[in-house]
Design a protein around this motif. Sequence first.
Motif: not given
Length: 558
Positions: A88-105
């Motif tokens: 992605x970075x080689x193609x000049x794109x950025x990565x946004x991850x999902x952050x799930x921290x109200x709850x866990x498994x």
Amino acid sequence: MEKKWWKESVVYQIYPRSFMDSNGDGIGDIKGITSKLDYLKELGIDVIWLSPVYQSPNDDNGYDISDYQNIMDEFGTMEDMDELLAEMHARNMKLMMDLVVNHSSDEHKWFVESRKSKDNPYRDYYIWRPGKDGEEPNNWTSFFSGSAWQYDEEIEEYFLHLFSKKQPDLNWENPTLRKEIYDMMTWWLDKGIDGFRMDVINLISKAEGLPSAPGGEKYDWGGEFFMNGPRVHEYLQEMNREVLSKYDMMTVGECPGASTKDAAKYANEEGTELNMIFTFEHMDLDSGPGGKWDVKPWKLADLKAVMTKWQKDLEGKGWNSLYLNNHDQPRMVSRLGNDQDYRVESAKMLATFLHMLQGTPYIYQGEELGMTNVQFESIEEYNDIEIQNMYREKVIEGNEDHQKVMEAIYVKGRDNARTPIQWDDSENAGFTTGTPWLKVNQNYKEINAKYALEDKESVFYYYQKLIKLRKELDIIVYGTYDLILEEEENIYAYTRTLADEKLLVMCNFTAVETKFNLPEHIPFTSSELLINNYDVQNCSDISSIKLRPYESRAYLLK
């Protein structure tokens, strides 16, 4: 207004399970995403928001995380993740991850420890309470229906779960827990990711004493006690100080039940909390008094009122995120457009409407192809826990009419957005060589990426042009918004203004030809047609235009 890269970006959301399967097991995976990066580069997007790929037992399709620093086996390995990020970075794109921290498994090591004993050091990482006379600690309802509390036989107490009972809520009152979360976020950012989309982040602070909802019902909603709670801004400012402010990154918080006043705090221009939030007010326009599944026709006047409120109330105070569908919402062309007679026209019109507003636009996978809702014949063919729980509650336990409930699912069910991406007209739409985890929409032979790329008039190339315009014209990003023709029942029209330039956007939201009359208070000496979804000559007289069904146009006025 301060210029920022994340204001100028266009985000593409990937729901990995349904995007592309590289190994034939019927489930989309990280290598599948990597194989399609050139397709996304051609579209022109800047940021990929990746729905959760962390280790998870998959009770809620990955939003129940058992290890925040590992990858779910079905999706691949951490090496695959590193490769995706590098490509992605080689193609000049950025990565946004999902952050799930109200709850866990409930399978996270913290919770496994937490339920061992009342004096375990991890006990306070979650919200445990004794019941009252054999009843739940309060009458809050889970987002997935039923009580928000689950009794634990071993420990003889209840734990809070605002979602599935396999998703216990984390206790943000605990500073040790908060530090663990910040350390985990830092680990990912040091790995090179470029931001976080934060799942239901405005639920992390609950009202002191966890009071019951006042209705007196056995299970009452209770949202006023866990949405936008008393310490939520304190926690987000701490997160910003400890983590977010140290990186050039992008953040968006999913905030159900947040008002524009709340949003101006969460997404303030000073940058002390988040960059922007997801709001849901416009997603509830077709919900009746009985909530999401009580489907009613939506009105254009209501859409104008809601979108205008968010545009004007945040002007100069905060930043909007712009979306009309996502992994939790049905396909926009089926919901707000016309997926039968005017699928292509209405898909382009809705895209014009959204991308010309002020804010950061989000494209949900398949939206750029004009993908539609699905109608499976039986309830067994649906996978989503929300759909299954609702059907059980209403039909099996509540004796409601099966067909009526199915009709609501056809309109609002989350699986509408989760059917696999339609890459081509081969078996399973080219998504997998195996059996797909969720059935492919039957219209894949007509609607797919292969055909879209071969057709210069396709929805895909229209999106490509919209994205290109955004990169060329500051007014599309930074211009102020004003609604015009407020009383017009078929047309949504507005202007954007930056210095001596004006952008004029007109969208016919109906299948009826309707005349657009330019208000006299909008003076201009010249007009340039920037984009349109029908063949049209660039005429100098734009004071009165007949807009065909679902026609949209955007003009630059000087």
